[in-house]
Design an enzyme around this catalytic site. Structure first.
Site, PDB file in Angstrom:
ATOM      1  N   ALA A  23       7.658  25.090  19.059  1.00 38.01           N
ATOM      2  CA  ALA A  23       6.553  24.253  18.593  1.00 38.01           C
ATOM      3  C   ALA A  23       6.094  24.669  17.195  1.00 38.01           C
ATOM      4  CB  ALA A  23       5.385  24.313  19.570  1.00 38.01           C
ATOM      5  N   GLY A  26       8.631  23.128  14.985  1.00 36.78           N
ATOM      6  CA  GLY A  26       8.567  21.674  15.108  1.00 36.78           C
ATOM      7  C   GLY A  26       7.346  21.075  14.442  1.00 36.78           C
ATOM      8  N   ASP A  27       6.221  21.788  14.489  1.00 36.01           N
ATOM      9  CA  ASP A  27       5.013  21.338  13.809  1.00 36.01           C
ATOM     10  C   ASP A  27       5.284  21.153  12.323  1.00 36.01           C
ATOM     11  OD1 ASP A  27       2.127  20.866  13.431  1.00 36.01           O
ATOM     12  OD2 ASP A  27       2.101  22.879  12.564  1.00 36.01           O
ATOM     13  N   GLY A  28       5.946  22.115  11.726  1.00 28.12           N
ATOM     14  CA  GLY A  28       6.264  22.036  10.299  1.00 28.12           C
ATOM     15  C   GLY A  28       7.268  20.941   9.976  1.00 28.12           C
ATOM     16  N   GLU A  31       5.368  17.540  10.488  1.00 28.71           N
ATOM     17  CA  GLU A  31       4.313  17.372   9.479  1.00 28.71           C
ATOM     18  C   GLU A  31       4.908  17.113   8.094  1.00 28.71           C
ATOM     19  OE1 GLU A  31       0.095  17.965   8.093  1.00 28.71           O
ATOM     20  OE2 GLU A  31       0.702  18.639  10.074  1.00 28.71           O
TER      21      GLU A  31
END
EC number: 3.1.26.-
Length: 147
Positions: A23, A26-28, A31
């Site tokens: 995560a 994956g967030d980066g 985003e």
């Protein structure tokens, strides 16, 4: 100031990583794609970028997106496994402005993108991001409301 450790990158099997680690990446990944989309779409002022980005990247938006992905059977078995690992991961942070369940779903959503990125599935990452953008912009998430 501490000295920065020199790292040597090597291949990593995403199946061996925690949901939180997936995560985090994956967030980066997600985003950055959304920021690029907004800028290329003509939104250039930082305050406007931040406001518009929340339609795509907030925990509530990500929970709605993953709920619809699951309802529409858009994910492979491996992607569903990555989602569940992220969703079920023990968190050491508190959800801000959202329920714990929504935050957990959002973490699972991000874990999918971390998993796919480390697996080298960039085409699939782009495919899912394009789907997410279309859903947000066509208001296709109206029946999915999370708090």
């Amino acid at each position: 100031m501490n000295k920065v450790k020199k790292l040597t990158e090597k291949a990593v099997d995403p199946n061996t990583l925690s949901g939180q680690t997936l995560a985090y990446l994956g967030d980066g990944v997600y985003e950055a794609a959304i920021r690029r989309h907004l800028i290329k779409g003509g939104i250039l002022k930082p305050q406007n970028l931040q406001r518009e980005a929340t339609h795509y990247v907030s925990a509530k938006a990500q929970a709605a997106l993953i709920a619809k992905m699951l309802d529409k059977s858009l994910l492979t078995d491996e992607e569903k496994t990555a989602y569940k690992r992220g969703r079920n991961a023990k968190t050491h942070t508190k959800a801000k402005h959202t329920s714990l369940a929504t935050y957990e779903m959002s973490t699972g959503f991000e874990a999918i993108f971390g998993y796919l990125d480390l697996a080298g599935a960039s085409d699939r990452v782009q495919e899912l991001i394009a789907w997410c953008i279309e859903e947000v912009e066509s208001e296709g998430l109206s029946e999915y409301v999370f708090s």
